[in-house]
Design a protein around this motif. Sequence first.
Motif, PDB file in Angstrom:
ATOM      1  N   THR A  56       0.894  -1.305   0.216  1.00 23.67           N
ATOM      2  CA  THR A  56      -0.110   0.034   0.137  1.00 23.67           C
ATOM      3  C   THR A  56       0.740   1.191  -0.040  1.00 23.67           C
ATOM      4  O   THR A  56       0.252   2.447  -0.124  1.00 23.67           O
ATOM      5  CB  THR A  56      -1.062  -0.021   1.040  1.00 23.67           C
ATOM      6  N   ARG A 202      -4.611  -7.681  -8.566  1.00 24.44           N
ATOM      7  CA  ARG A 202      -4.469  -8.523  -7.201  1.00 24.44           C
ATOM      8  C   ARG A 202      -5.658  -8.227  -6.416  1.00 24.44           C
ATOM      9  O   ARG A 202      -5.621  -9.142  -5.097  1.00 24.44           O
ATOM     10  CB  ARG A 202      -3.289  -8.223  -6.565  1.00 24.44           C
ATOM     11  N   ASN A 203      -6.458  -7.218  -6.422  1.00 23.24           N
ATOM     12  CA  ASN A 203      -7.357  -7.118  -5.504  1.00 23.24           C
ATOM     13  C   ASN A 203      -8.775  -7.968  -6.074  1.00 23.24           C
ATOM     14  O   ASN A 203      -9.491  -7.365  -6.948  1.00 23.24           O
ATOM     15  CB  ASN A 203      -7.952  -5.555  -5.370  1.00 23.24           C
ATOM     16  N   THR A 217      -3.673  -3.432  -2.674  1.00 20.91           N
ATOM     17  CA  THR A 217      -3.455  -4.834  -1.777  1.00 20.91           C
ATOM     18  C   THR A 217      -1.862  -4.413  -1.344  1.00 20.91           C
ATOM     19  O   THR A 217      -1.331  -3.702  -2.015  1.00 20.91           O
ATOM     20  CB  THR A 217      -3.516  -6.108  -2.504  1.00 20.91           C
ATOM     21  N   HIS A 219       1.524  -7.198   0.918  1.00 16.31           N
ATOM     22  CA  HIS A 219       1.624  -8.254   2.020  1.00 16.31           C
ATOM     23  C   HIS A 219       3.078  -8.191   1.913  1.00 16.31           C
ATOM     24  O   HIS A 219       3.572  -8.395   1.180  1.00 16.31           O
ATOM     25  CB  HIS A 219       0.788  -9.600   1.418  1.00 16.31           C
ATOM     26  N   TYR A 225      -1.435  -9.127   5.794  1.00 14.63           N
ATOM     27  CA  TYR A 225      -2.286  -8.923   4.541  1.00 14.63           C
ATOM     28  C   TYR A 225      -3.034  -7.432   4.649  1.00 14.63           C
ATOM     29  O   TYR A 225      -3.776  -7.409   5.439  1.00 14.63           O
ATOM     30  CB  TYR A 225      -3.237 -10.078   4.229  1.00 14.63           C
ATOM     31  N   LEU A 227      -5.217  -4.232   2.939  1.00 11.71           N
ATOM     32  CA  LEU A 227      -6.131  -3.876   1.800  1.00 11.71           C
ATOM     33  C   LEU A 227      -6.835  -2.493   2.084  1.00 11.71           C
ATOM     34  O   LEU A 227      -7.078  -2.216   3.072  1.00 11.71           O
ATOM     35  CB  LEU A 227      -7.227  -4.948   1.511  1.00 11.71           C
ATOM     36  N   GLU A 248      -5.407 -13.668   3.019  1.00 17.20           N
ATOM     37  CA  GLU A 248      -6.035 -13.001   2.080  1.00 17.20           C
ATOM     38  C   GLU A 248      -7.530 -13.073   2.316  1.00 17.20           C
ATOM     39  O   GLU A 248      -8.353 -12.101   2.215  1.00 17.20           O
ATOM     40  CB  GLU A 248      -5.820 -13.631   0.646  1.00 17.20           C
ATOM     41  N   ARG A 251      -8.418 -10.760   5.082  1.00 17.98           N
ATOM     42  CA  ARG A 251      -8.347  -9.398   4.619  1.00 17.98           C
ATOM     43  C   ARG A 251      -9.606  -8.983   3.801  1.00 17.98           C
ATOM     44  O   ARG A 251     -10.333  -8.029   4.020  1.00 17.98           O
ATOM     45  CB  ARG A 251      -7.303  -9.373   3.605  1.00 17.98           C
ATOM     46  N   ASP A 252     -10.046 -10.131   2.912  1.00 16.56           N
ATOM     47  CA  ASP A 252     -11.111  -9.623   1.959  1.00 16.56           C
ATOM     48  C   ASP A 252     -12.521  -9.709   2.809  1.00 16.56           C
ATOM     49  O   ASP A 252     -13.274  -8.763   2.625  1.00 16.56           O
ATOM     50  CB  ASP A 252     -11.323 -10.679   0.792  1.00 16.56           C
ATOM     51  N   SER A 255     -12.627  -6.364   4.905  1.00 13.79           N
ATOM     52  CA  SER A 255     -12.803  -5.357   3.928  1.00 13.79           C
ATOM     53  C   SER A 255     -14.352  -5.273   3.424  1.00 13.79           C
ATOM     54  O   SER A 255     -14.805  -4.229   3.585  1.00 13.79           O
ATOM     55  CB  SER A 255     -11.766  -5.501   2.669  1.00 13.79           C
TER      56      SER A 255
END
Length: 405
Positions: A56, A202-203, A217, A219, A225, A227, A248, A251-252, A255
């Motif tokens: 980021t 990658r997102n 994203t 890492h 991880y 985002l 991941e 993270r997802d 989010s």
Amino acid sequence: MLLGAALRPAGAQAAAATAAAGPPPIDAPAAVLIEPATGDIVYQRRANQRRPIASTTKLMTALVALKRLSLDDVLAQVPYAAAGAESLVGLRTGERMSVRDYLRGLLLASGNDAAETLAVRTGGSRAAFVKLMNAQAAALGLRNTHFETPVGLDTPGNYSTPADLAKLALVLRTYAFFRETTDRPDATLRVRGGRTIRVVNRNTLVQRIPFVNGVKTGHTNQAGYCLVGSATRDGVTVVSVVLGTGSEEARDRNSLRLLRYGLQRYHVIPAVKAGTPLASADVRYRDGQTLELVASRTVSRTVRRGQRLFTKVVGAPKAVEGPLAKGARLGTILVRQRGRTVDRVALVAARAVPAATATERLSDYGRRPGTLLLLGAFLGGSLLLVLLRRRSHRGEHGGAEAEIA
């Protein structure tokens, strides 16, 4: 006659809306959710805690490059010795590509080779570019952010916070190119000489969830991880940051929960619609006629569900006189939100008003009670004056005849 002199709510839906449910379960070590139109921090957990931020970091790399380079500039790839697990676009030293495609490789594939080239070609050296990054962070008021690398690999002194990264993302989203790029599932980069490189975002939320449209994203072993996310639905946009999750999937999941929560809590409602009458004024010399005063444009605002917008009319006249053009400004509509004026809209004439004719002016004068009184007084005075003159004339004539006799 004024119709809107007092504050009044705008948007019937807002009055009936109820607040969304409480925040979702979030297990990320640090996170924040922002609704930028209102400036609300909708959710936060250790939002100002300094942490490693992995790739980021490249958000600031992108911002400095966008400010100092043209998208059409062509750059030659600098040497970059990558470790085995690094994210790369796959450019060879000396290959040339536009800044536009370098940024796409940076933001979608998180290419470290692209970051290195953008840094060296923009700043003259990696160290000089890092100084530019930190200067930009200071200019934006990112007090808990510091950079030591344009790439984002674990480096002591390279850190930020959820709150600062959200602010940075909001600045970047003012660039149409950035918004378009981070909302793409993939892109084809064109290397000068004919070679093309396909990169994938990658997102993965952008690819899977229709309303998710960014952002970046990251890492590393130290950062976990990360985002920076964004989503837009029905005119409402929210920005989330999740740092330090263990996978991941986490993270997802975190989010997406934040983004959905933000979108559910806000909606866009009209404060005022163009052409809506909000006041009226009497038209002089035309008995009984009024002129509607209407909003010159439509204003809609993002509000939290259950809250309201208010409008207030100021400066509107009680009466107008022609000639007056349609659309002439005759006051102001204040749009108020949470006790603050957030917009000003011209209050204008709904139609043209021609100048009054001489007949209309005389007729208007004749209809006024004061005019009749004045006319009566004038006639009475005139009659009295005539009678006095006649009496005086008769007296003088009678005296002369007496002397002759």
